[in-house]
Scaffold this active site. Structure first.
Site, PDB file in Angstrom:
ATOM      1  N   GLU A 154       0.720  -1.277  -0.046  1.00  0.00           N
ATOM      2  CA  GLU A 154       0.059   0.035  -0.073  1.00  0.00           C
ATOM      3  C   GLU A 154       0.809   1.250  -0.047  1.00  0.00           C
ATOM      4  O   GLU A 154       1.310   1.615   1.134  1.00  0.00           O
ATOM      5  CB  GLU A 154      -0.972  -0.035   1.298  1.00  0.00           C
ATOM      6  CG  GLU A 154      -1.879   1.118   1.456  1.00  0.00           C
ATOM      7  CD  GLU A 154      -2.655   0.876   2.551  1.00  0.00           C
ATOM      8  OE1 GLU A 154      -2.235   0.622   3.887  1.00  0.00           O
ATOM      9  OE2 GLU A 154      -3.807   1.394   2.595  1.00  0.00           O
ATOM     10  N   GLU A 160       2.421   9.776   6.697  1.00  0.00           N
ATOM     11  CA  GLU A 160       2.447   8.388   7.484  1.00  0.00           C
ATOM     12  C   GLU A 160       3.700   7.762   7.419  1.00  0.00           C
ATOM     13  O   GLU A 160       4.189   7.036   8.369  1.00  0.00           O
ATOM     14  CB  GLU A 160       1.400   7.502   7.282  1.00  0.00           C
ATOM     15  CG  GLU A 160      -0.095   8.109   7.761  1.00  0.00           C
ATOM     16  CD  GLU A 160      -1.254   7.229   7.690  1.00  0.00           C
ATOM     17  OE1 GLU A 160      -0.958   6.028   7.803  1.00  0.00           O
ATOM     18  OE2 GLU A 160      -2.110   7.713   7.123  1.00  0.00           O
ATOM     19  N   HIS A 211      -9.048  -0.107  -0.674  1.00  0.00           N
ATOM     20  CA  HIS A 211      -9.255   0.374   0.613  1.00  0.00           C
ATOM     21  C   HIS A 211     -10.118   1.871   0.220  1.00  0.00           C
ATOM     22  O   HIS A 211      -9.626   2.659  -0.673  1.00  0.00           O
ATOM     23  CB  HIS A 211      -8.296   0.875   1.508  1.00  0.00           C
ATOM     24  CG  HIS A 211      -7.805  -0.277   2.375  1.00  0.00           C
ATOM     25  ND1 HIS A 211      -6.545  -0.082   3.146  1.00  0.00           N
ATOM     26  CD2 HIS A 211      -8.240  -1.522   2.823  1.00  0.00           C
ATOM     27  CE1 HIS A 211      -6.480  -1.228   3.951  1.00  0.00           C
ATOM     28  NE2 HIS A 211      -7.432  -2.063   3.494  1.00  0.00           N
ATOM     29  N   ARG A 217     -11.239  11.463   5.171  1.00  0.00           N
ATOM     30  CA  ARG A 217     -10.939  10.233   5.594  1.00  0.00           C
ATOM     31  C   ARG A 217     -12.414   9.656   6.601  1.00  0.00           C
ATOM     32  O   ARG A 217     -12.517   8.987   7.234  1.00  0.00           O
ATOM     33  CB  ARG A 217      -9.704  10.034   6.484  1.00  0.00           C
ATOM     34  CG  ARG A 217      -9.142   8.509   6.047  1.00  0.00           C
ATOM     35  CD  ARG A 217      -7.876   8.325   6.610  1.00  0.00           C
ATOM     36  NE  ARG A 217      -7.305   7.095   6.133  1.00  0.00           N
ATOM     37  CZ  ARG A 217      -6.231   6.493   6.367  1.00  0.00           C
ATOM     38  NH1 ARG A 217      -5.326   7.015   7.370  1.00  0.00           N
ATOM     39  NH2 ARG A 217      -5.896   5.370   5.903  1.00  0.00           N
ATOM     40  N   GLU A 246     -12.142   1.644   5.098  1.00  0.00           N
ATOM     41  CA  GLU A 246     -11.136   2.060   6.224  1.00  0.00           C
ATOM     42  C   GLU A 246     -11.237   3.450   6.336  1.00  0.00           C
ATOM     43  O   GLU A 246     -10.725   4.098   6.027  1.00  0.00           O
ATOM     44  CB  GLU A 246      -9.702   1.730   5.780  1.00  0.00           C
ATOM     45  CG  GLU A 246      -8.667   1.643   6.874  1.00  0.00           C
ATOM     46  CD  GLU A 246      -7.325   1.444   6.284  1.00  0.00           C
ATOM     47  OE1 GLU A 246      -6.703   0.531   6.951  1.00  0.00           O
ATOM     48  OE2 GLU A 246      -6.968   2.220   5.505  1.00  0.00           O
TER      49      GLU A 246
HETATM   50  C1  LER Z   1      -3.579   1.037   6.464  1.00  0.00           C
HETATM   51  O1  LER Z   1      -4.457   0.368   5.339  1.00  0.00           O
HETATM   52  C2  LER Z   1      -3.631   2.458   5.976  1.00  0.00           C
HETATM   53  O2  LER Z   1      -4.213   2.707   5.298  1.00  0.00           O
HETATM   54  C3  LER Z   1      -2.784   3.435   6.750  1.00  0.00           C
HETATM   55  O3  LER Z   1      -3.093   4.675   6.943  1.00  0.00           O
HETATM   56  C4  LER Z   1      -1.895   2.819   7.764  1.00  0.00           C
HETATM   57  O4  LER Z   1      -1.537   1.492   7.488  1.00  0.00           O
HETATM   58 MN    MN Z   2      -5.578   1.611   3.860  1.00  0.00          MN
END
Ligand code: LER
Ligand code: MN
Length: 269
Positions: A154, A160, A211, A217, A246
């Site tokens: 991903e 992050e 996702h 978000r 998510e």
């Molecule tokens: C997890 O799928 C994600 O999107 C991240 O923000 C942290 O792993």
């Molecule tokens: Mn994710």
């Protein structure tokens, strides 16, 4: 038969810091997912050695749900195990954990293991970190193949991690392996790509998991993204798997799950 299926990410751990996974008691979550018409659930597992696989599988099935994927970010948050760490000790602990995740994914018939936060950060130097990540993935690629599992890598937004943010870098990385595909997360890609809609087409047949969260978000339908455009493009890539929610649990879990289902379900057919 729907061409795409819907799931949401649930954290299988207590006291979790991560804000985009569902943390309510397991059976409450499964009941709600079933009630809102979800097809599956994705489990974010912080320690694959702590899971009672047989019980989890039976419980999930008893609500008529499949397991769409196993995500792993909580292992990084809890233990700081990173697949690119400069420390050989930490790196081998991360690899051992991922081998276990692969075994769990096979037994749960999820067949997909997410590599998100657990890829780690650049730490000493980005080139060296990338080399170490490539080496770790090489080992796990082989192991995944032996278990009929794929790893889904991903690309994450710059707030992050600083290691592999852009889609093109992720495509280049996964092209080295047989059993590693891309996990496309609409929130990360909206922050990193010039045009998130075009990026789905560019990711194309590399997409192994998907996702969804809106621009803020929140649940799909509570922000600025155009979901018709997103799902239309995803279908054009030939992707046939799960679309997994998510997103932030706001204002509450029921609203998050019901708004997501209302936005997405009509588009997935
Ligand atoms: C997890 O799928 C994600 O999107 C991240 O923000 C942290 O792993
Ligand atoms: Mn994710």
């Amino acid at each position: 038969m729907p061409r795409l299926k819907l799931s949401a990410v649930h954290a299988l751990a207590k006291g979790v810091e991560f804000y985009v996974v569902i943390k309510a008691p397991l059976e409450d979550v499964l009941r709600k997912l079933q009630g809102y018409g979800y097809d599956g659930v994705e489990y974010n597992i912080s320690n694959p050695n702590e899971v009672d696989v047989g019980e989890l599988k039976a419980k999930t099935k008893s609500y008529g749900l499949e397991i769409s994927a196993i995500s792993t970010g909580l292992s990084y948050l809890r233990y700081k195990y990173s697949l690119s760490s400069p420390s050989t000790d930490i790196r081998s602990k991360a690899i051992e954990f991922f081998k276990k995740y692969i075994e769990v994914a096979e037994k749960l018939e999820a067949y997909k293991v997410v590599v998100g936060l657990a890829r780690g950060k650049c730490e000493d130097n980005c080139n060296s970190a990338l080399k170490r990540l490539e080496e770790s993935l090489k080992i796990l690629d082989r192991y995944a193949g032996e278990h009929g599992v794929i790893l889904v890598f991903e690309p994450l937004n710059r707030y992050e991690t600083d290691l592999v943010n852009r889609l093109d870098d992720a495509i280049e990385l996964v092209s080295r392996y047989e059993n590693v595909k891309i996990l496309f997360d609409t929130f990360h890609m909206m922050l990193e790509e010039k045009d998130v809609y075009e990026a789905i087409l560019r990711a194309g047949s590399n997409i192994g998991h998907f996702h969804v969260a809106d621009s803020n978000r929140l649940a799909p339908g509570m922000g600025m993204l155009d979901w018709e455009k997103i799902i239309y493009r995803l279908l054009r890539t030939g992707y046939k798997g799960y679309v997994s929610v998510e997103s932030r649990i706001e204002p509450d879990l029921d609203t998050m799950l019901s708004v997501s289902a209302k936005t997405l379900k009509p588009l997935l057919m």
